[in-house]
Motif scaffolding. Sequence first.
Motif, short mmCIF file in Angstrom:
data_model
loop_
_atom_site.label_atom_id
_atom_site.label_comp_id
_atom_site.label_asym_id
_atom_site.label_seq_id
_atom_site.Cartn_x
_atom_site.Cartn_y
_atom_site.Cartn_z
N LYS A 1 0.83 -1.21 0.00
CA LYS A 1 0.00 0.00 0.00
C LYS A 1 0.86 1.26 0.00
CE LYS A 1 -2.56 -1.27 3.58
NZ LYS A 1 -3.62 -1.22 4.62
N ASN A 2 2.17 1.07 0.19
CA ASN A 2 3.11 2.19 0.23
C ASN A 2 2.85 3.12 1.42
OD1 ASN A 2 5.49 2.97 -1.15
ND2 ASN A 2 4.45 4.79 -1.94
N VAL B 1 5.53 1.31 -10.21
CA VAL B 1 4.14 1.19 -9.74
C VAL B 1 3.34 2.40 -10.23
CG1 VAL B 1 2.62 0.98 -7.74
CG2 VAL B 1 4.88 -0.09 -7.69
N TYR C 1 -1.06 1.99 -6.40
CA TYR C 1 -0.92 1.11 -5.24
C TYR C 1 -2.29 0.59 -4.81
CZ TYR C 1 3.93 2.64 -4.73
OH TYR C 1 5.26 2.88 -4.94
#
Length: 264
Positions: free
Chosen positions: A171-172, A211, A214
């Motif tokens: 999810k960063n 990415v 996310y």
Amino acid sequence: MNYVGVLTKMKTENGSPIQYYLIFENDFLNVNQLLDKKVSISFLKYQCLNCSLDKKIYRQGFCYDCFFEIPQAADWIMRPELSTAHLGKEDRDLDYEKKVQLQPHIVYLANSSNVKVGVTRKNQVPTRWIDQGAHEAIEIVEVPNRYLAGITEVALKDHVGDKTNWRTMLKNEIKDENLIDWREKLKQFIPEEAMNYFIENNSETHLKFPVLQYPKKPKSLNLDKTPFFEAVLKGIKGQYLIFDDDTVFNVRSNEGYVVTLKMT
């Protein structure tokens, strides 16, 4: 375009962003090229990475029998403090154990979901950090064998984490840390046998993952339960493929699975 083969850990090339490759027996695929494209994964059968038989994968890409027999899956792989090759003591295969254990190893700090301590062979830097999805990392000790790295990690685990929260990483939901400050704070806890190998002056390594989006609530794809899956690829981080419906697929956890990959 279709690719058929047994899954193994994605190979990586550090860059901005990191480049990912799936290697098959007669072909390879630059996974970055699939970003923003619809990808399907079809599970065909198992293929143990050691015996090559169609036997259910137990762990690390190996069937049950191979996992408990071959040196590549011995306990010291996951717990380096159990290494004994420096003493000339065999676990499963002394020649193999000498080859792997008696080479330079790094004890490092990496920030993927939080700051954690880990161990890797020196020639696996920065690959190990990429595989863990760390956006920053730093070496703190370089020792001549796996045992010394292992006992150092064990000593430091009392003062810093040693696990990655894969959901937080994907999810960063992470913050930057000053790993040089962490290194200096943890120096006092390094075992005496490894203190001479402490790295005084170095800087953090920063990593950029490919990415585009996310996941908000990542859910893991299980090929045994879902043998066919299709969605748009939105990112690659660690050893995970990230799709637009928040499904994530851990390639390394599915080593030994023979699949068909199709992209449109």
